[in-house]
Design a protein around this motif. Structure first.
Motif, PDB file in Angstrom:
ATOM      1  N   GLU A 258      -1.697   2.923  -0.004  1.00  0.00           N
ATOM      2  CA  GLU A 258      -1.864   3.398  -1.378  1.00  0.00           C
ATOM      3  C   GLU A 258      -0.596   4.079  -1.886  1.00  0.00           C
ATOM      4  N   GLU A 259       0.091   4.803  -0.989  1.00  0.00           N
ATOM      5  CA  GLU A 259       1.328   5.480  -1.393  1.00  0.00           C
ATOM      6  C   GLU A 259       2.412   4.474  -1.776  1.00  0.00           C
ATOM      7  N   ILE A 260       2.525   3.414  -0.994  1.00  0.00           N
ATOM      8  CA  ILE A 260       3.507   2.374  -1.302  1.00  0.00           C
ATOM      9  C   ILE A 260       3.142   1.664  -2.599  1.00  0.00           C
ATOM     10  N   SER A 261       1.862   1.375  -2.758  1.00  0.00           N
ATOM     11  CA  SER A 261       1.389   0.712  -3.974  1.00  0.00           C
ATOM     12  C   SER A 261       1.698   1.549  -5.207  1.00  0.00           C
ATOM     13  N   SER A 262       1.483   2.853  -5.106  1.00  0.00           N
ATOM     14  CA  SER A 262       1.733   3.759  -6.226  1.00  0.00           C
ATOM     15  C   SER A 262       3.226   3.876  -6.524  1.00  0.00           C
ATOM     16  N   LEU A 263       4.027   4.019  -5.468  1.00  0.00           N
ATOM     17  CA  LEU A 263       5.476   4.112  -5.633  1.00  0.00           C
ATOM     18  C   LEU A 263       6.031   2.883  -6.338  1.00  0.00           C
ATOM     19  N   CYS A 264       5.522   1.712  -5.958  1.00  0.00           N
ATOM     20  CA  CYS A 264       6.059   0.445  -6.463  1.00  0.00           C
ATOM     21  C   CYS A 264       5.333  -0.080  -7.691  1.00  0.00           C
ATOM     22  N   SER A 265       4.399   0.695  -8.229  1.00  0.00           N
ATOM     23  CA  SER A 265       3.657   0.230  -9.396  1.00  0.00           C
ATOM     24  C   SER A 265       4.592   0.034 -10.581  1.00  0.00           C
TER      25      SER A 265
END
Length: 329
Positions: A258-265
């Motif tokens: 989720e952290e990676i997904s949020s960072l790369c959104s």
């Protein structure tokens, strides 16, 4: 004395050979009137043709290399951010990621419009493994050292209508010499329908990687932009497994995905100062790589009759391949 370089097979090559080759290539006009050069089945723009030739002639792949491939405006920037983050998650936490201060295209550099366009023989041997690069070339146009090696290729595609509209808006933002401003998406549509456009034909690009992913699923991963939008968690896990570094149970429990997904959104990347200012080495403003990122947004620019015409051609070209696209949300 004539200056020489050496190709990947060890043969001496005159330094002006690339220019001579470009001069003899078939040519056409792009949407905006700028030239396109046909090389190894791909229509390359002036900014990429010399780099594409040098890349094909000289690049020597390592089995540990990772190549991110795509047609332009298909989610390339997003894939670079995601792949970089997955690959380097043991080095950088999302709060310390280089993505916060460096554009994705500077972290994962293009072969054709960056590395090999600047230098015919860029020094890539000093880079530690795994090296990660990106390309807009078709699978068949890739150097044999890539197609014959153990390196991994991740290809991302986008439905042809959204890709077409996004490319149109992107081209409108570019400023070049002897280039006419585009006022309507139907300008040059006849050539577009023939596949004559930057890094086209569209169908040859997607089909090449699609077939390669079926033949070599352990080496070529085929992702769809629309699938990532629909389920980013599933596809991030799929990407990590393909790269040989699957998320651990602890990482999943700790919310790393989720952290990676949020960072790369899209919203997060677009609003970072580094992506709001400055320019890519090709001269393209960093902000031009971020527009709407919506599935089905093509309907706001593409008349139904035009969309139907282009989609019918694409479907005919892909007939029997098993490949299809979702064109609405």
């Amino acid at each position: 004395m004539e200056t020489t370089t050496f190709s990947s097979n060890g043969e001496s090559v005159p330094r002006d050979e690339v220019q001579d080759l470009v001069a003899g290539l078939p040519g056409e006009k792009n949407w905006d009137g700028s030239p396109l050069y046909f090389y190894k089945g791909v229509w390359y723009p002036p900014s990429a043709i010399r780099g594409a030739i040098s890349f094909r002639q000289h690049f020597i792949a390592r089995d540990t290399d990772i190549i991110l491939a795509s047609m332009p405006k298909s989610g390339t920037t997003w894939l670079k951010a995601l792949a970089f983050s997955v690959l380097n998650r043991s080095i950088y936490s999302p709060t310390e990621s280089p993505l916060l201060t460096t554009p994705p295209h500077d972290l994962v550099r293009f072969f054709e419009v960056d590395l090999y366009s600047k230098h015919q023989l860029p020094d890539l041997e000093q880079l530690p493994s795994p090296r990660i690069f990106s390309s807009h070339s078709h699978y068949e146009a890739m150097p044999q050292s890539i197609r014959g090696s153990g390196c991994k290729i991740v290809y991302i595609c986008r439905n042809p209508l959204d890709q077409l509209v996004s490319a149109f808006h992107f081209v409108r933002k570019l400023k070049g010499e002897n280039v006419k401003p585009l006022s309507s998406i139907d300008e040059g549509l006849d050539n577009v329908c023939l596949g004559i456009r930057t890094f086209g034909p569209f169908w040859d690009s997607v089909l090449g990687y699609w077939k390669a992913s079926l033949e070599r699923p352990d080496k070529v991963l085929f992702l769809k932009y629309e699938d990532l939008k629909e389920d980013i968690t599933f596809n991030l896990k799929k990407l990590a497994e393909f790269l040989g570094i699957p998320f651990t149970e602890k990482e999943e429990k700790d919310g790393v995905i989720e952290e990676i997904s949020s960072l790369c959104s899209f919203d997060n990347l677009r609003n970072l100062e580094v992506n709001r200012s400055g320019a890519h080495p090709s001269g393209t403003p960093n902000s031009a790589f971020f527009r709407k990122a919506k599935v089905g947004d093509w309907c706001n620019d593409l008349p139904p009759s035009m969309a139907e015409r282009f989609l019918k051609i694409v479907e005919e070209k892909l007939a029997g391949s098993g490949l299809s696209f979702k064109v609405t949300e």
